[in-house]
Motif scaffolding. Structure first.
Motif, short mmCIF file in Angstrom:
data_model
loop_
_atom_site.label_atom_id
_atom_site.label_comp_id
_atom_site.label_asym_id
_atom_site.label_seq_id
_atom_site.Cartn_x
_atom_site.Cartn_y
_atom_site.Cartn_z
N ARG A 241 -76.30 33.75 3.86
CA ARG A 241 -76.70 32.99 4.22
C ARG A 241 -76.78 32.12 5.46
NH1 ARG A 241 -80.62 28.95 2.15
NH2 ARG A 241 -82.42 29.26 3.73
N PHE A 242 -77.01 32.69 7.19
CA PHE A 242 -76.13 32.23 7.80
C PHE A 242 -75.19 30.73 8.03
CE2 PHE A 242 -75.69 30.99 12.42
CZ PHE A 242 -74.61 31.84 13.07
N SER A 243 -75.71 30.05 7.49
CA SER A 243 -75.97 28.66 6.92
C SER A 243 -74.78 28.43 6.39
CB SER A 243 -77.13 27.55 6.85
OG SER A 243 -77.46 28.12 5.78
N TYR A 244 -74.17 29.43 5.66
CA TYR A 244 -72.77 29.67 4.92
C TYR A 244 -71.70 29.89 5.91
CZ TYR A 244 -75.88 30.29 0.81
OH TYR A 244 -76.87 30.05 -0.24
N ILE A 245 -72.09 31.09 6.65
CA ILE A 245 -71.32 30.64 7.39
C ILE A 245 -70.97 30.06 8.44
CG2 ILE A 245 -70.43 33.11 9.47
CD1 ILE A 245 -72.28 34.38 7.49
N VAL A 246 -71.95 29.70 9.14
CA VAL A 246 -71.39 28.35 10.10
C VAL A 246 -70.45 27.37 9.86
CG1 VAL A 246 -73.02 26.44 11.50
CG2 VAL A 246 -74.25 28.51 11.29
N ASP A 247 -71.15 26.98 8.52
CA ASP A 247 -70.45 25.86 7.82
C ASP A 247 -68.40 26.07 7.80
OD1 ASP A 247 -72.38 23.87 7.71
OD2 ASP A 247 -72.90 24.13 5.24
N ALA A 248 -67.94 27.84 7.82
CA ALA A 248 -67.26 27.79 7.33
C ALA A 248 -66.78 27.97 8.83
CB ALA A 248 -66.89 28.89 6.69
N PHE A 249 -67.57 28.17 9.45
CA PHE A 249 -66.92 28.66 10.66
C PHE A 249 -66.45 27.49 11.82
CE2 PHE A 249 -67.99 29.12 14.95
CZ PHE A 249 -67.24 30.75 15.65
N ALA A 250 -66.95 26.40 11.01
CA ALA A 250 -66.68 25.00 11.81
C ALA A 250 -65.53 24.13 11.03
CB ALA A 250 -67.69 24.06 11.33
N ALA A 251 -64.99 24.54 10.32
CA ALA A 251 -64.05 25.08 9.70
C ALA A 251 -62.26 25.37 10.68
CB ALA A 251 -63.80 24.17 8.45
N SER A 252 -63.16 27.00 10.62
CA SER A 252 -62.14 27.20 11.10
C SER A 252 -61.55 27.11 12.85
CB SER A 252 -62.17 28.49 11.30
OG SER A 252 -64.04 28.93 11.63
#
Length: 186
Positions: A47-58
């Motif tokens: 799910r793209f939403s999982y990636i978006v949360d990790a992406f924000a932190a990075s």
């Protein structure tokens, strides 16, 4: 590039040397990373939403380092100021806002906010993606505001080109937030 085609039309290779006209890398890199993440999530069936949360932190943590780098390099120069917090940039007359420092502080505050938001989201069972969407919403507001302290020679209808791009990021983030919150409340 599109708004100043006459500067680049004689030699298309002038588009790529970022050390000559820095600033193009952030938004194009951000969009590129989002598109690549979207394609990867479809290919791996994540799910793209999982990636978006990790992406924000990075993005938040790497933004601190990149902003301090632009301050030390002098590639993003603030406007001339009489404020107590000001620096002298080589090749630029007058004491100026330390724009890179302001930007690093924004990314630091957003990093702290993400940690708090993650704790709240996990307690309230918020859907994945909310953290990333809120991050990009706040990032677009923060960077839009900081642009008023930056010395920018390119304006379109009273706003810098970066501010127009940030309005687009804000609209996308706000739209995604409305969809996500509506989905969550159902």
């Amino acid at each position: 590039v599109l708004l100043h085609w006459s500067d680049f039309s004689g030699n298309i290779l002038k588009i790529f040397p970022l050390w000559i006209a820095p600033g193009r890398w952030f938004y194009s890199g951000l969009v590129g990373m989002i598109v690549a993440s979207l394609l990867l999530s479809k290919q791996l069936k994540i799910r793209f939403s999982y990636i978006v949360d990790a992406f924000a932190a990075s993005v938040a943590v790497s933004g601190i380092i990149a902003s301090l780098g632009t301050l030390l390099e002098g590639s993003e120069v603030g406007r001339v100021t009489s404020w107590p917090l000001r620096v002298l940039f080589v090749g630029h007359p007058g004491l100026r806002h330390p724009y890179g420092l302001y930007e690093a502080l924004l990314f630091f505050l957003l990093s702290i906010f993400l940690i708090v938001l993650q704790q709240i989201a996990s307690k309230r069972h918020a859907p994945y993606g909310i953290i990333g969407i809120v991050f990009f919403l706040l990032l677009s507001i923060g960077l839009f505001s900081l642009e008023f302290f930056k010395d920018s020679p390119v304006y379109l209808r009273g706003l810098t080109i970066n501010q127009w791009v940030l309005i687009g990021f804000f609209a996308q983030s706000f739209g995604a937030l409305l969809v996500r919150v509506r989905f969550w409340s159902m």
